[in-house]
Design a protein around this motif. Structure first.
Motif, PDB file in Angstrom:
ATOM      1  N   ALA A   1       0.850  -1.193   0.000  1.00  0.00           N
ATOM      2  CA  ALA A   1       0.000   0.000   0.000  1.00  0.00           C
ATOM      3  C   ALA A   1       0.882   1.239   0.000  1.00  0.00           C
ATOM      4  N   TYR A   2       0.502   2.245  -0.781  1.00  0.00           N
ATOM      5  CA  TYR A   2       1.306   3.462  -0.920  1.00  0.00           C
ATOM      6  C   TYR A   2       0.458   4.728  -0.902  1.00  0.00           C
ATOM      7  N   GLY A   3      -0.858   4.577  -0.890  1.00  0.00           N
ATOM      8  CA  GLY A   3      -1.779   5.716  -0.876  1.00  0.00           C
ATOM      9  C   GLY A   3      -2.610   5.689   0.392  1.00  0.00           C
TER      10      GLY A   3
ATOM     11  N   LEU B   1       5.791   7.916  -7.394  1.00  0.00           N
ATOM     12  CA  LEU B   1       4.427   8.137  -6.916  1.00  0.00           C
ATOM     13  C   LEU B   1       3.819   9.287  -7.702  1.00  0.00           C
ATOM     14  N   ARG B   2       2.644   9.057  -8.214  1.00  0.00           N
ATOM     15  CA  ARG B   2       1.879  10.086  -8.923  1.00  0.00           C
ATOM     16  C   ARG B   2       0.478  10.135  -8.313  1.00  0.00           C
ATOM     17  N   TRP B   3      -0.155  11.268  -8.409  1.00  0.00           N
ATOM     18  CA  TRP B   3      -1.518  11.461  -7.902  1.00  0.00           C
ATOM     19  C   TRP B   3      -2.477  11.594  -9.087  1.00  0.00           C
ATOM     20  N   HIS B   4      -2.196  10.898 -10.165  1.00  0.00           N
ATOM     21  CA  HIS B   4      -2.905  11.080 -11.424  1.00  0.00           C
ATOM     22  C   HIS B   4      -3.966  10.022 -11.729  1.00  0.00           C
ATOM     23  N   LYS B   5      -4.171   9.070 -10.842  1.00  0.00           N
ATOM     24  CA  LYS B   5      -5.205   8.058 -11.081  1.00  0.00           C
ATOM     25  C   LYS B   5      -6.556   8.763 -10.949  1.00  0.00           C
ATOM     26  N   LEU B   6      -7.364   8.692 -11.973  1.00  0.00           N
ATOM     27  CA  LEU B   6      -8.657   9.362 -11.961  1.00  0.00           C
ATOM     28  C   LEU B   6      -9.662   8.524 -11.187  1.00  0.00           C
ATOM     29  N   GLY B   7     -10.074   9.039 -10.045  1.00  0.00           N
ATOM     30  CA  GLY B   7     -11.044   8.342  -9.216  1.00  0.00           C
ATOM     31  C   GLY B   7     -12.448   8.452  -9.775  1.00  0.00           C
TER      32      GLY B   7
ATOM     33  N   ASP C   1     -11.677  -0.949  -7.432  1.00  0.00           N
ATOM     34  CA  ASP C   1     -12.256  -0.979  -8.772  1.00  0.00           C
ATOM     35  C   ASP C   1     -11.340  -1.734  -9.740  1.00  0.00           C
ATOM     36  N   LEU C   2     -10.868  -2.903  -9.271  1.00  0.00           N
ATOM     37  CA  LEU C   2      -9.934  -3.718 -10.051  1.00  0.00           C
ATOM     38  C   LEU C   2     -10.487  -4.015 -11.441  1.00  0.00           C
ATOM     39  N   GLY C   3      -9.654  -3.781 -12.435  1.00  0.00           N
ATOM     40  CA  GLY C   3     -10.030  -4.020 -13.817  1.00  0.00           C
ATOM     41  C   GLY C   3     -10.561  -2.791 -14.522  1.00  0.00           C
ATOM     42  N   VAL C   4     -10.935  -1.773 -13.752  1.00  0.00           N
ATOM     43  CA  VAL C   4     -11.441  -0.526 -14.324  1.00  0.00           C
ATOM     44  C   VAL C   4     -10.574   0.645 -13.864  1.00  0.00           C
ATOM     45  N   GLY C   5     -10.454   0.828 -12.559  1.00  0.00           N
ATOM     46  CA  GLY C   5      -9.649   1.919 -12.013  1.00  0.00           C
ATOM     47  C   GLY C   5      -8.188   1.542 -11.846  1.00  0.00           C
ATOM     48  N   TYR C   6      -7.989   0.339 -11.330  1.00  0.00           N
ATOM     49  CA  TYR C   6      -6.637  -0.170 -11.101  1.00  0.00           C
ATOM     50  C   TYR C   6      -6.503  -1.576 -11.687  1.00  0.00           C
TER      51      TYR C   6
ATOM     52  N   GLY D   1      -7.984  13.101  -8.061  1.00  0.00           N
ATOM     53  CA  GLY D   1      -6.762  12.329  -8.228  1.00  0.00           C
ATOM     54  C   GLY D   1      -6.530  11.394  -7.051  1.00  0.00           C
ATOM     55  N   LYS D   2      -6.081  10.201  -7.353  1.00  0.00           N
ATOM     56  CA  LYS D   2      -5.684   9.208  -6.352  1.00  0.00           C
ATOM     57  C   LYS D   2      -4.249   8.800  -6.653  1.00  0.00           C
ATOM     58  N   CYS D   3      -3.612   8.163  -5.709  1.00  0.00           N
ATOM     59  CA  CYS D   3      -2.210   7.773  -5.869  1.00  0.00           C
ATOM     60  C   CYS D   3      -2.051   6.611  -6.847  1.00  0.00           C
ATOM     61  N   ASP D   4      -0.887   6.596  -7.471  1.00  0.00           N
ATOM     62  CA  ASP D   4      -0.501   5.543  -8.402  1.00  0.00           C
ATOM     63  C   ASP D   4       1.000   5.333  -8.286  1.00  0.00           C
ATOM     64  N   VAL D   5       1.449   4.116  -8.543  1.00  0.00           N
ATOM     65  CA  VAL D   5       2.879   3.834  -8.680  1.00  0.00           C
ATOM     66  C   VAL D   5       3.146   3.641 -10.166  1.00  0.00           C
TER      67      VAL D   5
END
Length: 178
Positions: free
Chosen positions: A11-13, A41-47, A86-91, A52-56
């Motif tokens: 976990a990183y976020g 670490l980026r905060w560019h994952k579109l929730g 949201d596995l498969g869609v968000g992450y 923005g949510k965290c991403d590696v």
């Protein structure tokens, strides 16, 4: 005594905060602080909420790394965490080797599928990430970098209040400290 099968998750976020993660997967147990090399670490994952949510993000930089926490969770709880992420869609997820004080550990990590470079996290999300980083004693310089991330208030006051409640703080208190 029979043990339940478990998986390790890096976990990183916001999931670094034990209260947040246990809300999603009650079996979560903190194992060790770890570093994921070759990632930024980026905060560019579109929730789903538009923030923005965290991403590696895998990068071609030998100096890059993300610091986070390895948690052990019951295999039976994993579908609940997958749904929350949201596995498969968000992450999506991948298996990675993270570095710990005791050597490498193999763990699963979520990485973003929906990216928006202009995405900005809500203040409550940033507060959860910071609280998790502090809870596990991540290096002060790393926490300072997290804290330097711009954030914005959430117009959905009920959602903000629910998330700030995990911190025992009001939105006003978090905004003043951010």
């Amino acid at each position: 005594m029979r043990t339940m099968p478990t998986v390790l998750n890096f976990a990183y976020g916001s999931n670094m905060l034990l209260a947040r993660l246990r809300q999603r997967v009650p079996s979560a147990r903190m194992r060790v602080v770890a570093t994921l090399p070759g990632h930024a670490l980026r905060w560019h994952k579109l929730g789903q909420d538009g923030s923005g949510k965290c991403d590696v993000l895998a990068v071609d930089d030998p100096q890059a790394s993300v610091i986070g926490v390895v948690f052990e969770i019951a295999l039976s709880d994993k579908p609940r965490l997958d749904a929350a992420e949201d596995l498969g869609v968000g992450y999506a997820e991948k298996e990675v080797d993270v570095q710990t004080h005791a050597g490498p550990v193999r763990a699963w990590v979520y990485h973003a599928l929906r990216i928006d470079p202009a995405a900005v996290p809500f203040d409550w999300y940033k507060a959860l990430v910071l609280a998790g980083a502090r809870e596990h004693g991540l290096p002060p310089s790393y926490v300072d970098r997290l804290d330097a991330t711009p954030s914005r208030p959430d117009a959905d006051l009920a959602r903000a209040a629910r998330n700030f409640a995990l911190l025992g703080a009001s939105p006003d208190a978090a905004t003043q400290s951010a």
